[in-house]
Scaffold this motif. Structure first.
Motif, PDB file in Angstrom:
ATOM      1  N   ALA A 131      -2.387 -14.811 -23.046  1.00  0.00           N
ATOM      2  CA  ALA A 131      -3.577 -14.107 -23.530  1.00  0.00           C
ATOM      3  C   ALA A 131      -4.019 -14.748 -24.832  1.00  0.00           C
ATOM      4  O   ALA A 131      -3.209 -15.314 -25.571  1.00  0.00           O
ATOM      5  N   THR A 132      -5.296 -14.648 -25.116  1.00  0.00           N
ATOM      6  CA  THR A 132      -5.825 -15.076 -26.404  1.00  0.00           C
ATOM      7  C   THR A 132      -7.131 -14.334 -26.638  1.00  0.00           C
ATOM      8  O   THR A 132      -7.602 -13.584 -25.782  1.00  0.00           O
ATOM      9  N   HIS A 133      -7.722 -14.514 -27.794  1.00  0.00           N
ATOM     10  CA  HIS A 133      -8.980 -13.835 -28.115  1.00  0.00           C
ATOM     11  C   HIS A 133     -10.036 -14.203 -27.075  1.00  0.00           C
ATOM     12  O   HIS A 133     -10.102 -15.349 -26.617  1.00  0.00           O
ATOM     13  N   TRP A 134     -10.865 -13.226 -26.711  1.00  0.00           N
ATOM     14  CA  TRP A 134     -11.852 -13.461 -25.647  1.00  0.00           C
ATOM     15  C   TRP A 134     -12.722 -14.671 -25.927  1.00  0.00           C
ATOM     16  O   TRP A 134     -13.121 -15.395 -25.006  1.00  0.00           O
ATOM     17  N   ASP A 135     -13.003 -14.957 -27.207  1.00  0.00           N
ATOM     18  CA  ASP A 135     -13.879 -16.069 -27.554  1.00  0.00           C
ATOM     19  C   ASP A 135     -13.180 -17.414 -27.398  1.00  0.00           C
ATOM     20  O   ASP A 135     -13.839 -18.454 -27.360  1.00  0.00           O
ATOM     21  N   ALA A 136     -11.848 -17.398 -27.316  1.00  0.00           N
ATOM     22  CA  ALA A 136     -11.087 -18.642 -27.174  1.00  0.00           C
ATOM     23  C   ALA A 136     -10.608 -18.873 -25.746  1.00  0.00           C
ATOM     24  O   ALA A 136     -10.057 -19.934 -25.448  1.00  0.00           O
ATOM     25  N   CYS A 137     -10.820 -17.905 -24.859  1.00  0.00           N
ATOM     26  CA  CYS A 137     -10.297 -18.026 -23.492  1.00  0.00           C
ATOM     27  C   CYS A 137     -10.860 -19.249 -22.773  1.00  0.00           C
ATOM     28  O   CYS A 137     -10.107 -20.055 -22.199  1.00  0.00           O
ATOM     29  N   ARG A 138     -12.166 -19.389 -22.786  1.00  0.00           N
ATOM     30  CA  ARG A 138     -12.777 -20.495 -22.051  1.00  0.00           C
ATOM     31  C   ARG A 138     -12.400 -21.855 -22.648  1.00  0.00           C
ATOM     32  O   ARG A 138     -12.007 -22.767 -21.895  1.00  0.00           O
ATOM     33  N   PRO A 139     -12.477 -22.050 -23.977  1.00  0.00           N
ATOM     34  CA  PRO A 139     -12.055 -23.342 -24.541  1.00  0.00           C
ATOM     35  C   PRO A 139     -10.591 -23.659 -24.265  1.00  0.00           C
ATOM     36  O   PRO A 139     -10.245 -24.807 -23.981  1.00  0.00           O
ATOM     37  N   LEU A 140      -9.722 -22.645 -24.338  1.00  0.00           N
ATOM     38  CA  LEU A 140      -8.302 -22.876 -24.081  1.00  0.00           C
ATOM     39  C   LEU A 140      -8.077 -23.305 -22.639  1.00  0.00           C
ATOM     40  O   LEU A 140      -7.342 -24.263 -22.369  1.00  0.00           O
ATOM     41  N   ALA A 141      -8.718 -22.608 -21.701  1.00  0.00           N
ATOM     42  CA  ALA A 141      -8.550 -22.938 -20.285  1.00  0.00           C
ATOM     43  C   ALA A 141      -9.105 -24.324 -19.965  1.00  0.00           C
ATOM     44  O   ALA A 141      -8.528 -25.067 -19.168  1.00  0.00           O
ATOM     45  N   ALA A 142     -10.221 -24.676 -20.594  1.00  0.00           N
ATOM     46  CA  ALA A 142     -10.839 -25.970 -20.323  1.00  0.00           C
ATOM     47  C   ALA A 142     -10.015 -27.125 -20.899  1.00  0.00           C
ATOM     48  O   ALA A 142      -9.874 -28.176 -20.263  1.00  0.00           O
ATOM     49  N   ALA A 143      -9.474 -26.923 -22.080  1.00  0.00           N
ATOM     50  CA  ALA A 143      -8.738 -27.995 -22.746  1.00  0.00           C
ATOM     51  C   ALA A 143      -7.322 -28.159 -22.207  1.00  0.00           C
ATOM     52  O   ALA A 143      -6.751 -29.253 -22.267  1.00  0.00           O
ATOM     53  N   PHE A 144      -6.762 -27.078 -21.657  1.00  0.00           N
ATOM     54  CA  PHE A 144      -5.366 -27.122 -21.206  1.00  0.00           C
ATOM     55  C   PHE A 144      -5.278 -26.526 -19.789  1.00  0.00           C
ATOM     56  O   PHE A 144      -4.912 -25.367 -19.618  1.00  0.00           O
ATOM     57  N   PRO A 145      -5.607 -27.307 -18.780  1.00  0.00           N
ATOM     58  CA  PRO A 145      -5.681 -26.784 -17.412  1.00  0.00           C
ATOM     59  C   PRO A 145      -4.344 -26.327 -16.839  1.00  0.00           C
ATOM     60  O   PRO A 145      -4.326 -25.600 -15.837  1.00  0.00           O
ATOM     61  N   THR A 146      -3.233 -26.728 -17.434  1.00  0.00           N
ATOM     62  CA  THR A 146      -1.931 -26.278 -16.924  1.00  0.00           C
ATOM     63  C   THR A 146      -1.550 -24.904 -17.477  1.00  0.00           C
ATOM     64  O   THR A 146      -0.503 -24.364 -17.112  1.00  0.00           O
ATOM     65  N   VAL A 147      -2.390 -24.344 -18.340  1.00  0.00           N
ATOM     66  CA  VAL A 147      -2.142 -23.022 -18.906  1.00  0.00           C
ATOM     67  C   VAL A 147      -2.987 -22.002 -18.152  1.00  0.00           C
ATOM     68  O   VAL A 147      -4.195 -22.179 -17.990  1.00  0.00           O
ATOM     69  N   ALA A 148      -2.374 -20.934 -17.676  1.00  0.00           N
ATOM     70  CA  ALA A 148      -3.090 -19.872 -16.963  1.00  0.00           C
ATOM     71  C   ALA A 148      -3.548 -18.837 -17.984  1.00  0.00           C
ATOM     72  O   ALA A 148      -2.740 -18.049 -18.478  1.00  0.00           O
TER      73      ALA A 148
END
Length: 323
Positions: free
Chosen positions: A131-148
């Motif tokens: 989990a992370t802040h809603w505003d960081a969800c999309r950047p985190l998922a895009a930058a690190f595709p192995t992280v769910a």
């Protein structure tokens, strides 16, 4: 004692650290009232140690990561920050030197808010649900595709890894840690001492139906939504809600959708199912829950719950009800 280390850096979000830290120190106070020894020892650590100033200009004193590595470590948590502070922090070379070692030796490790991005950069989140802040969800998922990335949960526990969403959810996660380390009773005492509205379970959405509506430019339906949430067992169809709002049914349907981003029917069902999850955590019977949230009979409630969450309410109760 269980050593808790919060990793901070210039511009970190103060509440990411101070909220959870208050939970752990309050747990010690509850133990003291029962004439038991303290369980938690809280430290603040940074790359080089010394004073570190948060984004709110409050400065805290820290130990160095190297010094922290000499101690037995129970919990390691990385605080988050806004983008303008997080980007410089990501360039800190000490993270790569020390954080993987500390995470490896800790009983559990994780992050609050956007601190997850620092862990992800070090490969510590690969293959995990976080989990992370809603505003960081999309950047985190895009930058690190192995992280769910779980964009809905308040906090996520995946083995030794604990991650929470934005800011105050770090308090919810810390309370869950206290409940696991000590007892649900002590976690409840801490929540009461900190005057929290409720101990929120991790699966709960980052945004309640009420908050989703309120953030839509001061929704004109805030009072109506509060009434809905307080009367889930009442008839809540469009004619009833439109009449209460003083609008025609067609006008109400259009304006409510514009304000909340959902049709009235979808909104009411979401509110009822969110309420049902809280009641199931209290161990109530399916029949009682269905009646309290206006989804009787129990078969109707079960169908709606399974359709929305992909799990039966009976199994959900077994997984989440307090012992």
């Amino acid at each position: 004692m269980h050593h808790v280390a919060f990793v901070v850096y210039p511009g970190f979000e103060l509440l990411d650290m101070s909220g959870p830290a208050s939970v752990f120190t309050s747990a010690n106070r509850s133990l003291a009232l029962s004439r038991k020894p303290p369980f938690y020892a809280v430290d603040l650590v940074s790359a080089a140690g010394g004073p570190v100033t948060s984004s709110s200009r409050v400065t805290v004193e820290t130990r160095s990561l190297e010094e922290c590595a000499r101690k037995a470590l129970g919990t390691l948590l990385v605080a988050g920050a806004e983008r303008e502070y997080l980007l410089p922090a990501l360039a800190e070379p000490a993270w790569a030197t020390w954080l993987p070692k500390l995470a490896g030796k800790a009983q559990r490790f994780g992050s609050v808010c956007s601190g997850a991005i620092i862990l992800a950069r070090l490969g510590l989140l690969d293959g995990h649900r976080v989990a992370t802040h809603w505003d960081a969800c999309r950047p985190l998922a895009a930058a690190f595709p192995t992280v769910a990335v779980d964009s809905d949960s308040l906090y996520v526990v995946d083995g030794r890894l604990w991650t929470s969403a934005g800011v105050t959810t770090g308090i919810d996660m810390a309370l869950a840690m206290v409940a696991r380390d000590l007892s649900a009773d002590i976690a409840g005492e801490v929540a009461k001492r900190l005057v929290l509205y409720a101990r929120r379970p991790g699966y709960q959405s980052q945004f309640s139906p009420l908050l989703r509506a309120q953030v839509k430019a001061d929704s004109p339906f805030a009072e109506l939504i509060a009434w809905i949430l307080a009367n889930l067992d009442a008839p809540l169809d469009v004619p009833v809600l439109a009449d209460r709002a003083g609008l025609s049914e067609r006008t109400f349907h259009r304006k409510f959708g514009a304000a909340t981003g959902q049709t009235p029917a979808r909104f009411v069902e979401t509110a009822r199912l969110d309420g049902a999850r809280m009641l199931l955590c209290r161990g109530l019977s399916l029949k009682s829950v269905a009646a309290e949230v206006g989804l009787s009979p129990a078969t109707r409630f079960t169908e709606a719950f399974e359709r929305r969450f992909g799990v039966s309410p009976r199994l959900f109760r077994q997984m989440h009800a307090d012992p």
